[in-house]
Design a protein around this motif. Structure first.
Motif, PDB file in Angstrom:
ATOM      1  N   GLY A  50     -18.975   2.096  -3.341  1.00 64.00           N
ATOM      2  CA  GLY A  50     -19.222   1.948  -1.905  1.00 64.00           C
ATOM      3  C   GLY A  50     -18.127   1.144  -1.240  1.00 64.00           C
ATOM      4  O   GLY A  50     -16.960   1.209  -1.617  1.00 64.00           O
ATOM      5  N   GLU A  51     -18.522   0.366  -0.278  1.00 66.40           N
ATOM      6  CA  GLU A  51     -17.592  -0.380   0.562  1.00 66.40           C
ATOM      7  C   GLU A  51     -16.690  -1.319  -0.236  1.00 66.40           C
ATOM      8  O   GLU A  51     -17.148  -2.062  -1.099  1.00 66.40           O
ATOM      9  N   ARG A 128     -28.633  11.352   7.343  1.00 69.36           N
ATOM     10  CA  ARG A 128     -28.618   9.948   6.937  1.00 69.36           C
ATOM     11  C   ARG A 128     -29.398   9.737   5.640  1.00 69.36           C
ATOM     12  O   ARG A 128     -28.934   9.043   4.728  1.00 69.36           O
ATOM     13  N   ALA A 129     -30.558  10.328   5.533  1.00 66.16           N
ATOM     14  CA  ALA A 129     -31.359  10.201   4.309  1.00 66.16           C
ATOM     15  C   ALA A 129     -30.597  10.772   3.114  1.00 66.16           C
ATOM     16  O   ALA A 129     -30.588  10.172   2.029  1.00 66.16           O
ATOM     17  N   GLN A 130     -29.940  11.905   3.299  1.00 64.42           N
ATOM     18  CA  GLN A 130     -29.147  12.504   2.212  1.00 64.42           C
ATOM     19  C   GLN A 130     -28.031  11.556   1.780  1.00 64.42           C
ATOM     20  O   GLN A 130     -27.783  11.374   0.585  1.00 64.42           O
ATOM     21  N   ARG A 131     -27.356  10.953   2.740  1.00 65.77           N
ATOM     22  CA  ARG A 131     -26.252  10.040   2.419  1.00 65.77           C
ATOM     23  C   ARG A 131     -26.752   8.794   1.694  1.00 65.77           C
ATOM     24  O   ARG A 131     -26.119   8.321   0.752  1.00 65.77           O
ATOM     25  N   ALA A 134     -27.513   9.740  -1.859  1.00 66.24           N
ATOM     26  CA  ALA A 134     -26.285  10.000  -2.614  1.00 66.24           C
ATOM     27  C   ALA A 134     -25.555   8.709  -2.954  1.00 66.24           C
ATOM     28  O   ALA A 134     -24.894   8.611  -3.990  1.00 66.24           O
ATOM     29  N   ARG A 135     -25.686   7.717  -2.103  1.00 68.34           N
ATOM     30  CA  ARG A 135     -25.025   6.436  -2.322  1.00 68.34           C
ATOM     31  C   ARG A 135     -25.579   5.728  -3.557  1.00 68.34           C
ATOM     32  O   ARG A 135     -24.852   5.018  -4.245  1.00 68.34           O
ATOM     33  N   PRO A 141     -38.177   3.867  -1.951  1.00 66.96           N
ATOM     34  CA  PRO A 141     -38.873   3.047  -0.942  1.00 66.96           C
ATOM     35  C   PRO A 141     -37.906   2.261  -0.053  1.00 66.96           C
ATOM     36  O   PRO A 141     -38.149   2.097   1.140  1.00 66.96           O
ATOM     37  N   GLY A 142     -36.802   1.800  -0.625  1.00 68.28           N
ATOM     38  CA  GLY A 142     -35.802   1.081   0.163  1.00 68.28           C
ATOM     39  C   GLY A 142     -35.134   1.986   1.182  1.00 68.28           C
ATOM     40  O   GLY A 142     -34.826   1.566   2.298  1.00 68.28           O
ATOM     41  N   ILE A 143     -34.928   3.231   0.805  1.00 71.67           N
ATOM     42  CA  ILE A 143     -34.343   4.199   1.739  1.00 71.67           C
ATOM     43  C   ILE A 143     -35.297   4.428   2.905  1.00 71.67           C
ATOM     44  O   ILE A 143     -34.892   4.443   4.067  1.00 71.67           O
TER      45      ILE A 143
END
Length: 190
Positions: A50-51, A128-131, A134-135, A141-143
Motif C-alpha cells: 500500500g501507501e 470502493r468496496a472492490q478496492r 483487493a487491498r 467487517p472493517g470494510i
C-alpha cells in the motif's frame, strides 16, 4: 494570530479509504515533480503493501510532534498520521505541496496556509468496496465500517471533485491540472 504560510499552495487530497487517492497522487507526482512536493506521510503503522509512508512507533510519533517535525497531524483508524514540516518549508518557498490528509484537518490547514486547494476524490460504493477488498488490509467487517463511516467534514467545500470511476489517466490528469494551476504552470500536451 500566526501569519499563514505562503506564497506556495497546499493541495489537500481528501476522500474515503479506497477511492484511489494514492494512485492518483503517484500518477500526478511523476508528471509534476518540477513544481510540486509530495511529502511522505508519517504513520504509526508498520511498512507493508500500500501507501509508501514513514513508519514510526507511537513514541517516535509523539517525539516528532513535540519537536515540531510535523506540520499537521491527526488520529484515524486507531493510528496517527502526520505531514512532515518540510511541507511548510516548501510552501514558504513558493512550491505546491500535495498531500493525502484527513478531511477533519481542513480547517486547520486553511488557517495554516495562505493558499489551500481542496481536492475531494470520490468513487462509487461498488468500486470502493472492490478496492478495499483487493487491498487486503482489513477483514470484511472493517470494510463495512469504512463504507458506512460519515464524512468528518461535510460542510467543507472542495475546490475540485474527481469522480475516480474511470481510468487512472482520467483521474490523474484531473489532479495534475489542479497542481499545475496552483503552481501557475502550463499543462503539457502531447
Amino acid at each position: 494570530m500566526t501569519e499563514r504560510i505562503g506564497p506556495g499552495a497546499f493541495v489537500a487530497v481528501v476522500g474515503a479509504s479506497g477511492v484511489g487517492k494514492d494512485a492518483l497522487m503517484a500518477y500526478a507526482r511523476e508528471r509534476s515533480e518540477a513544481v510540486a512536493h509530495f511529502p511522505r506521510r508519517v504513520i504509526t503503522r508498520p511498512s507493508g503493501p500500500g501507501e509508501d509512508h514513514e513508519p514510526v512507533t507511537e513514541e517516535q510519533f509523539t517525539a516528532a510532534r513535540e519537536r515540531g517535525e510535523l506540520a499537521v497531524w491527526w488520529p484515524a483508524h486507531g493510528l496517527r498520521y502526520g505531514i512532515p514540516a518540510s511541507a511548510d518549508v516548501a510552501v514558504g518557498a513558493g512550491r505546491v505541496v500535495v498531500a493525502n490528509v484527513s478531511r477533519a484537518v481542513l480547517d486547520e490547514l486553511a488557517g495554516r496556509y495562505q493558499r489551500l486547494v481542496v481536492v475531494r476524490v470520490t468513487v462509487s460504493d461498488e468500486v470502493r468496496a472492490q478496492r478495499l477488498r483487493a487491498r487486503g488490509r482489513e477483514p470484511e467487517p472493517g470494510i463495512g465500517q469504512r463504507l458506512a463511516r460519515p464524512d468528518p467534514a461535510p460542510g467543507h467545500q472542495a475546490d475540485t471533485v474527481i469522480q475516480n470511476d474511470g481510468t487512472l489517466a482520467d483521474g490523474g490528469d484531473q489532479l495534475l491540472r489542479v497542481i499545475l494551476d496552483a503552481a501557475g504552470a502550463p499543462l503539457a500536451t502531447g
